[in-house]
Motif scaffolding. Structure first.
Motif, PDB file in Angstrom:
ATOM      1  N   MET A   1     -13.557  -4.068  -2.563  1.00 54.70           N
ATOM      2  CA  MET A   1     -13.142  -4.077  -1.898  1.00 54.70           C
ATOM      3  C   MET A   1     -12.076  -3.792  -1.501  1.00 54.70           C
ATOM      4  N   ARG A   2     -12.019  -2.356  -1.848  1.00 53.93           N
ATOM      5  CA  ARG A   2     -11.265  -1.468  -1.691  1.00 53.93           C
ATOM      6  C   ARG A   2     -10.865  -0.888   0.223  1.00 53.93           C
ATOM      7  N   ASP A   3     -11.660  -0.260   0.031  1.00 56.44           N
ATOM      8  CA  ASP A   3     -12.402  -0.010   0.940  1.00 56.44           C
ATOM      9  C   ASP A   3     -12.627  -0.923   1.856  1.00 56.44           C
ATOM     10  N   LEU A   4     -12.806  -2.036   1.914  1.00 59.41           N
ATOM     11  CA  LEU A   4     -13.036  -3.093   3.015  1.00 59.41           C
ATOM     12  C   LEU A   4     -11.264  -3.116   3.796  1.00 59.41           C
ATOM     13  N   LEU A   5     -10.621  -3.361   2.180  1.00 60.05           N
ATOM     14  CA  LEU A   5      -9.333  -3.572   3.260  1.00 60.05           C
ATOM     15  C   LEU A   5      -8.684  -2.376   3.739  1.00 60.05           C
ATOM     16  N   LYS A   6      -8.829  -0.637   3.122  1.00 57.79           N
ATOM     17  CA  LYS A   6      -8.712  -0.714   3.957  1.00 57.79           C
ATOM     18  C   LYS A   6      -8.920  -0.158   5.413  1.00 57.79           C
ATOM     19  N   GLU A   7     -10.842  -0.020   5.351  1.00 58.26           N
ATOM     20  CA  GLU A   7     -11.285  -0.412   6.877  1.00 58.26           C
ATOM     21  C   GLU A   7     -10.799  -1.374   7.860  1.00 58.26           C
ATOM     22  N   ILE A   8      -9.822  -2.259   7.407  1.00 58.32           N
ATOM     23  CA  ILE A   8      -9.852  -3.232   8.077  1.00 58.32           C
ATOM     24  C   ILE A   8      -8.048  -3.335   8.800  1.00 58.32           C
ATOM     25  N   LEU A   9      -7.955  -2.462   7.512  1.00 57.32           N
ATOM     26  CA  LEU A   9      -6.155  -2.401   7.858  1.00 57.32           C
ATOM     27  C   LEU A   9      -6.250  -1.011   8.901  1.00 57.32           C
ATOM     28  N   GLU A  10      -7.085  -0.256   9.256  1.00 51.08           N
ATOM     29  CA  GLU A  10      -7.163   1.074   9.943  1.00 51.08           C
ATOM     30  C   GLU A  10      -7.502   0.347  11.279  1.00 51.08           C
ATOM     31  N   LYS A  11      -8.581  -0.405  11.137  1.00 47.02           N
ATOM     32  CA  LYS A  11      -9.862  -0.846  12.355  1.00 47.02           C
ATOM     33  C   LYS A  11      -9.199  -1.765  13.504  1.00 47.02           C
ATOM     34  N   TYR A  12      -8.447  -2.786  12.760  1.00 43.26           N
ATOM     35  CA  TYR A  12      -7.653  -4.443  13.385  1.00 43.26           C
ATOM     36  C   TYR A  12      -6.957  -3.501  13.892  1.00 43.26           C
ATOM     37  N   PRO A  13      -6.172  -3.119  14.010  1.00 44.88           N
ATOM     38  CA  PRO A  13      -4.943  -2.440  15.509  1.00 44.88           C
ATOM     39  C   PRO A  13      -5.556  -2.271  16.541  1.00 44.88           C
ATOM     40  N   PHE A  88      -2.639  -9.235   6.262  1.00 47.79           N
ATOM     41  CA  PHE A  88      -2.105  -8.411   7.012  1.00 47.79           C
ATOM     42  C   PHE A  88      -1.749  -7.162   7.660  1.00 47.79           C
ATOM     43  N   ARG A  89      -0.392  -6.935   7.420  1.00 49.48           N
ATOM     44  CA  ARG A  89       0.096  -6.388   8.671  1.00 49.48           C
ATOM     45  C   ARG A  89      -0.497  -6.618  10.107  1.00 49.48           C
ATOM     46  N   SER A  90      -0.277  -6.594  10.709  1.00 49.79           N
ATOM     47  CA  SER A  90      -0.811  -6.407  12.317  1.00 49.79           C
ATOM     48  C   SER A  90      -0.323  -4.861  12.856  1.00 49.79           C
ATOM     49  N   ASP A  91       0.760  -3.405  11.849  1.00 48.57           N
ATOM     50  CA  ASP A  91       0.334  -2.351  12.589  1.00 48.57           C
ATOM     51  C   ASP A  91      -0.513  -1.807  11.237  1.00 48.57           C
ATOM     52  N   GLY A  92      -1.130  -2.264  10.505  1.00 44.59           N
ATOM     53  CA  GLY A  92      -2.096  -1.472   9.637  1.00 44.59           C
ATOM     54  C   GLY A  92      -1.616  -1.142   8.177  1.00 44.59           C
ATOM     55  N   ASP A  93      -0.128  -1.567   8.376  1.00 43.16           N
ATOM     56  CA  ASP A  93       0.452  -0.164   6.882  1.00 43.16           C
ATOM     57  C   ASP A  93       0.260  -0.383   5.632  1.00 43.16           C
ATOM     58  N   GLY A  94      -0.515  -1.341   5.809  1.00 40.08           N
ATOM     59  CA  GLY A  94      -0.807  -2.592   4.511  1.00 40.08           C
ATOM     60  C   GLY A  94      -1.083  -4.052   4.365  1.00 40.08           C
ATOM     61  N   LYS A 167       0.322  -0.905   0.414  1.00 36.73           N
ATOM     62  CA  LYS A 167      -0.453  -0.109   1.186  1.00 36.73           C
ATOM     63  C   LYS A 167      -1.086   0.371   1.798  1.00 36.73           C
ATOM     64  N   ARG A 168      -1.445   0.987   3.098  1.00 36.50           N
ATOM     65  CA  ARG A 168      -2.772   1.277   2.866  1.00 36.50           C
ATOM     66  C   ARG A 168      -3.294   2.868   2.311  1.00 36.50           C
ATOM     67  N   ASP A 169      -2.311   3.753   2.645  1.00 33.45           N
ATOM     68  CA  ASP A 169      -2.538   4.914   1.955  1.00 33.45           C
ATOM     69  C   ASP A 169      -2.539   4.914   0.409  1.00 33.45           C
ATOM     70  N   ALA A 170      -2.206   3.971  -0.182  1.00 29.22           N
ATOM     71  CA  ALA A 170      -1.944   3.461  -1.619  1.00 29.22           C
ATOM     72  C   ALA A 170      -2.515   2.446  -2.384  1.00 29.22           C
TER      73      ALA A 170
END
Length: 656
Positions: A1-13, A88-94, A167-170
């Motif tokens: 789940m952690r990796d999916l959340l990060k991947e969505i935040l990275e790719k969605y914007p 999910f924040r639209s800017d991918g921050d978290g 936060k995406r990075d944490a």
């Protein structure tokens, strides 16, 4: 789940900024995977009440995509009720993990200003009071998930019960994420359990009420659509400010300038509506002494809504039935509000009328988009989009074409596309014929077991009432052989109501068999009509202009030359030689049908679905000959009923 959340935040914007919305986009796969990851958690998997839904937009990319956990006893949509959601924040921050509320229903009741914020905060505080152990934890109450939408920020902040930001990075570990979700789901389930228990009041404590919703029941349709009951006396303001019936009576007398006259009935109505009605009580909407329009269960405390034009005093109701019936005997009093629990005959009748009927549960269907539909249809995406866009604009469409072009098959896929999900329960199929009538379609008197007559609703009337109770979802009514009935006779006054700009309560009218002003009918905006017309039907009557003006027409043609037709044959065991044989010989026959006989034409061609196998093809020649002899030859015999020699010639050419 952690990796999916990060991947969505990275790719969605990036997807939102650079890619057209729709189709089998990578984002959809990520959300599907996240949905399944959440569903696999033991505390989710073992709870049959929980639904997992997600959205990253409808027609366009969403600014704030989400995945929600909903208890179907509370809600099946994020527009209302309480639920757990990851935003999910639209800017991918978290992203925010949140126990919150839908704001759409609140804004409909209270507008989008301070009153709505106040109501959301009040409801959030009520839930927090249930869980003192959540104080001073890592969950806060004021996230900023809607930055960039200033008009919604205050509403979504107020709707928050508990929230935690990652936060995406944490991003925390899977174990921490699962633990946090479980904490909120446990709070959510306990809240719903307590709320549900409030509705399950035993007979000794549950009261039964009869209420008149405006003069002659004129507010019944509005009340049903909005899920409320209401009373007037708006000059009193918020009725919760009065702590007794006497205080209300005194204020009424003062406002009317009627010193010495005690408006006891009016004061009692206001006091009972505010103080004595309880969540879980039963209520029936009535006209006069006898007639009952519908019944339901009270689901909220008293609410004062100053934004309403009239009848600003409301309570929410879960309407269970709209079956028209009557009180026994001479009926009840004509007062606006009457408690009828103490009358055994009324109590027994209403409990049977309401309490024994199950409340329909909403079950989320499987998501359905253009890519899903195009797997089955012999149409291009451009053609399909044109049909859907027109249906959304016009509300009513007709698919017309010769026999065998897949009109019925296509109609179900169009319905799923309009709904955005597979849900056969929101599709109704009927077929018109020469004996079909207004009474079958709309409403009419039918014989009953008492040697009398009962007013019964027709198929379309019942379908509209079903859709009216679920206005946030689309419903599709399919009429096969629409041109075979007497259309003006069947539709009656509905010819006006089905128009796209004549939908909803504002355009409600009395029907042919209506007995009062309250019995007005409208076609809800979430109902779509799809008519199917066989252009080769010799018995068809001309479709009158009045109906043509209300529908958009789409022509369907044979698709023998399409790649999908070829693959349909070969995937079921047929050879390329068989494909070419069908194309050449049926193509030649269609040319004859189109050009050589004046009373035929393109509308009488042979469609491809006759040659779409329903099982494996073990012998090209046997399978082909069987289709020709049992399905195509009878059509040719009908077309050339006056020329048996021509039938023999054409059949021989097909079989050689």
């Amino acid at each position: 789940m952690r990796d999916l959340l990060k991947e969505i935040l990275e790719k969605y914007p990036n997807a939102r900024a650079t890619t057209a919305f729709g189709g089998q986009h990578e984002i959809r796969s990520l959300f599907e995977d996240l949905k399944e990851s959440i569903r696999s958690l033991d505390f989710i998997k073992n709870n049959q009440n929980l639904l997992i839904k997600y959205s990253y937009g409808k027609g366009n990319w969403a600014q704030t995509p989400w995945v929600a956990i909903l208890d179907d006893r509370e809600t099946t949509t994020t527009q209302k009720g309480t639920y757990v959601v990851i935003l999910f924040r639209s800017d991918g921050d978290g992203c925010h993990l949140k126990l919150g509320q839908g704001v759409t229903e609140i804004t409909e009741l209270f507008g989008s200003g301070a009153n709505a914020v106040q109501e959301l905060q009040r409801r959030a505080d009520e839930v927090r009071l249930m869980f003192p152990e959540m104080l001073n934890t890592a969950f806060d109450n004021e996230p900023q998930e809607m930055r960039g939408q200033a008009n919604l920020t205050s509403l979504y902040e107020a709707s928050t019960i508990y929230s935690k930001y990652y936060k995406r990075d944490a991003m925390p570990t899977n174990e921490e994420l699962s633990s946090d979700i479980e904490v909120l789901v446990n709070c959510y389930e306990e809240y719903v359990d307590r709320k549900d228990a409030e509705l399950e009041v035993d007979d000794s404590g549950r009261k039964i009420w009869a209420i008149a919703l405006g003069e002659g029941g004129r507010l019944w349709n509005e009340s049903f659509e909005q899920g409320i009951i209401s009373i007037g006396w708006d000059e009193l303001g918020d009725l919760s400010q009065y702590d007794s019936k006497e205080a209300i009576s005194s204020r009424l007398a003062e406002s009317r300038g009627e010193a010495g006259r005690v408006p006891s009935n009016d004061a009692l109505c206001c006091f009972q509506f505010t103080r004595q009605m309880k969540v879980g009580d039963l209520v029936v909407a009535k006209i006069g002494r006898k007639k009952i329009l519908g019944g339901g269960i009270i689901t909220s405390e008293y609410i004062y809504d100053p934004q309403r034009r009239e009848h600003k005093n409301i309570r929410k109701v879960k309407w269970v039935t709209t079956e028209k019936t009557e009180f026994p005997g001479t009926g009840v009093t004509t007062k606006t509000l009457t408690e009828i629990s103490r009358y055994p005959s009324f109590k027994e009748m209403v409990e049977s009328y309401i309490a024994d009927k199950p409340i329909v549960e909403r079950i989320a269907g499987e998501p359905y988009g253009y890519e899903d539909a195009l797997k089955d249809l012999f149409m291009s995406r451009k053609e399909l989009e044109a049909v859907i866009d027109t249906a959304k604009r016009k509300k009513n469409i007709i698919l017309q074409g010769p026999p065998g072009v897949g009109k019925t098959f296509i109609s179900r896929r169009l319905a799923y596309l309009l709904m955005g999900e597979k849900d056969p329960k929101r599709i109704e199929f009927i077929q018109f014929h020469q004996s079909y009538s207004y009474e079958d379609f709309v409403q009419g008197w039918r014989p009953n077991s008492s040697n009398g007559f009962t007013l019964k609703n027709g198929s379309f009337y019942d379908f509209c009432e079903k859709a009216r109770a679920d206005l946030d979802r689309k419903f599709v009514f399919v009429i096969d052989e629409i041109n075979r009935g007497n259309l003006s006779k069947i539709f009656g006054e509905l010819l006006m109501l089905i128009e796209g700009d004549k939908r909803g309560l504002a355009n409600a009218i009395k029907l042919t068999y209506s007995e009062s002003e309250a019995e007005r009918f409208s076609v809800p905006e979430n109902v779509f009509i799809v008519g199917l017309m066989n252009t080769a039907d010799r018995s068809l009557a001309l479709v009158d202009y009045a109906l043509r003006r209300r529908f958009a027409f789409f022509n369907l043609a044979p698709q023998f030359e399409s790649e999908k037709f070829k693959s349909t044959i070969t995937q079921n065991g047929g050879s390329l030689d068989l494909v070419n044989k069908i194309r050449n010989r049926i193509g030649a026959l269609n040319q004859v049908i189109t050009n050589e006989r004046r009373d035929l034409g393109p509308g009488f061609q042979i469609g491809h679905s006759y040659f779409c196998p329903t099982g494996p093809i073990t012998s090209d020649s046997e399978w082909y000959a069987n289709v020709i002899n049992t399905e195509i030859k009878p059509l040719i015999e009908e077309y050339w009923f006056d020329s048996p020699e021509k039938v023999d010639t054409l059949t021989a050419e097909l079989l050689q």
